[in-house]
Motif scaffolding. Structure first.
Motif: not given
Ligand code: ASP
Length: 472
Positions: A4-9, A39-58
């Protein structure tokens, strides 16, 4: 699941979605990583929490302008955390999956800020990055919307969009031609059109009645803030069986409705648009493109005006580059513009006093378009050629037009607003380069792609061309 595009979130609260885009910025707060995804439609804040270690490392690897794919849940933000500055400020994404599609070097300038103050050569060289910035993206979108509006509007009015050739012969509009060597006809050259003027007149002879084209035009001129060196786009229009009044009214209606629809916060200073004779403009404003805004600092004010009753000729100066150069008179618009009927006798007696059916469209002190009712009498056209000093050979170059006029030419006329300049003023930008995707630099270079460039000896041989220059 699909993207989906960001503006639709904000419409997907509580759902898990997939987003693609670029890292706009990154902020680390304690153990939590925040990024703004763009993306072309706008901005969105995305949060990464430390509890998922692999995701957080990336996520720790993320840097501005990395191109990524994200999966996560769209969560409503508590009222106290709503960010009113962005369209998606009521939500954020809790990332559950991250894929780095491509990494990015550190850009040569910051893309989360306006680039107007950045060195222009750098912006041009990295235009694909400059276009990622908010203002530039919006200008490109505005340009698209304006052109789409024009196309739809003219279609409804019965106009046909017709493409005319790019490899052609010169139609002098007062500038130097770009010429293209012909391989199949050694020693001969095409010229890129300075405008589709002759073709659109021939289309009227062909019975098309109402023509337009978003036409690329090529003129070998020096750059200015309001003039692109080399190429620019015109909204080229031509109509049969019309008077000057019809052309002015149609153009006025088109742009008034365009402004109302696309830029409803703009104010048009005066409607109907003032009509000022050339004489009056020169006397009163010392300019044939007066700025009639009430408040010259107001970027939202649009003061359109028509300048009419131009002299048919102007005295040529040494700087004028015209095909009949050397003669006293040059056309003040172009050589196909009709003299006013009552002034035709003046062509023999006092050509400098003859007025024409030229009309210029002026906006906030810029000339944003010109046009005219055309000559459709071969005898009058021949007289104009004589007055501008055309030799027999030069006249022969236009024989096709005079011949066409012998087959029931309809009276016709038109106009060609310059789109880049018009969009520049509508967007409130100081230079046409701000509203063109890949403009030329001040010295007529394309800095992204490196044009103009040398060609190989084989290419020159094929074209039977020998350079008088030594290669660098
Ligand atoms: N061909 C003209 C120009 O480029 C416009 C016109 O007369 O329609 O200025």
């Amino acid at each position: 699941m699909s993207r989906i595009i960001i503006l639709d979130t904000p419409n997907h609260g509580g759902k898990t979605v997939e987003l693609f885009g670029w890292v706009h910025s990154r902020r680390d707060h304690g153990k939590i990583i925040f990024i703004d995804l763009r993306d072309r439609s706008g901005l969105l804040q995305v949060v990464f929490e430390p509890k998922d270690k692999d995701l957080y490392k990336l996520a720790e690897k993320l840097r501005p302008e990395f191109c990524i794919k994200l999966t996560g849940e769209i969560k409503e933000r508590p009222a106290s955390m709503v960010n009113k500055n962005i369209a998606t400020g009521t939500v954020e994404m809790n990332a559950t999956k991250l894929e780095i599609l491509t990494e990015s070097k550190t850009p040569p300038f910051e893309l989360d800020k306006d680039t107007i103050a950045v060195n222009e050569e750098t912006r041009m060289k990295y235009r694909y990055l400059d276009l990622r910035t908010e203002r530039m993206k919006n200008n490109i979108i505005l340009r698209h919307k304006i052109i789409k509006f024009i196309r739809d509007w003219l279609d409804k009015e019965g106009f046909l969009e017709i493409h005319t050739p790019m490899l052609t012969k010169s139609t002098p509009e007062g500038a130097r031609d770009f010429i293209v060597p012909s391989r199949l006809h050694p020693g001969k050259f095409y010229a890129l059109p300075q405008s589709p003027q002759q073709y659109k007149q021939l289309l009227m002879v062909a019975g098309m009645e109402k023509y337009f084209q978003i036409a690329p035009c090529f003129r070998d001129e020096d750059a200015r803030a309001d003039r692109s060196p080399g190429e620019f786009y015109q909204l080229d229009m031509e109509m049969s069986f019309v008077t000057q009044e019809d052309i002015l009214q149609l153009t006025e209606k088109l742009f008034t409705e365009l402004v109302k629809t696309i830029l409803p916060d703009r104010k048009i200073t005066k409607t109907p648009w003032p009509r000022i004779t050339h004489k009056e403009a020169m006397e009163k404003y010392k300019s044939d493109k007066p700025d009639l805004r009430k408040d010259k600092k107001d970027l939202k004010e649009l003061a359109f005006a028509w300048i009419v009753d131009f002299p048919l000729f102007k005295e040529q100066t040494k700087e004028d580059f015209f095909h009949g150069a050397g003669e006293k008179w040059g056309p003040s618009h172009h050589m196909f513009t009709a003299p006013k009927e009552e002034d035709i006798p003046l062509l023999d007696k006092d050509p400098g006093k003859a007025r024409s059916y030229q009309h210029d469209l002026v906006l906030n002190g810029y000339e944003v378009g010109g046009g005219s009712v055309r000559i459709h009498d071969p005898k009058v056209q021949d007289k104009i050629f004589d007055l501008i000093g055309f030799t027999k050979e030069q006249k022969r170059e236009f024989a096709h037009l005079l011949e066409a006029f012998e087959y029931g030419v309809p009276p016709h006329g038109g106009i060609a607003p310059g789109l880049d300049r018009l969009i520049m003023v509508l967007a409130g930008e100081p230079s046409i380069r701000e509203v063109m995707a890949f403009p030329k630099s001040g010295d007529a270079k394309d800095l992204v792609i490196g044009a103009p460039s040398e060609v190989t000896d084989e290419q020159l041989d094929e074209l039977s061309i020998k350079l008088a220059l030594e290669k660098e």
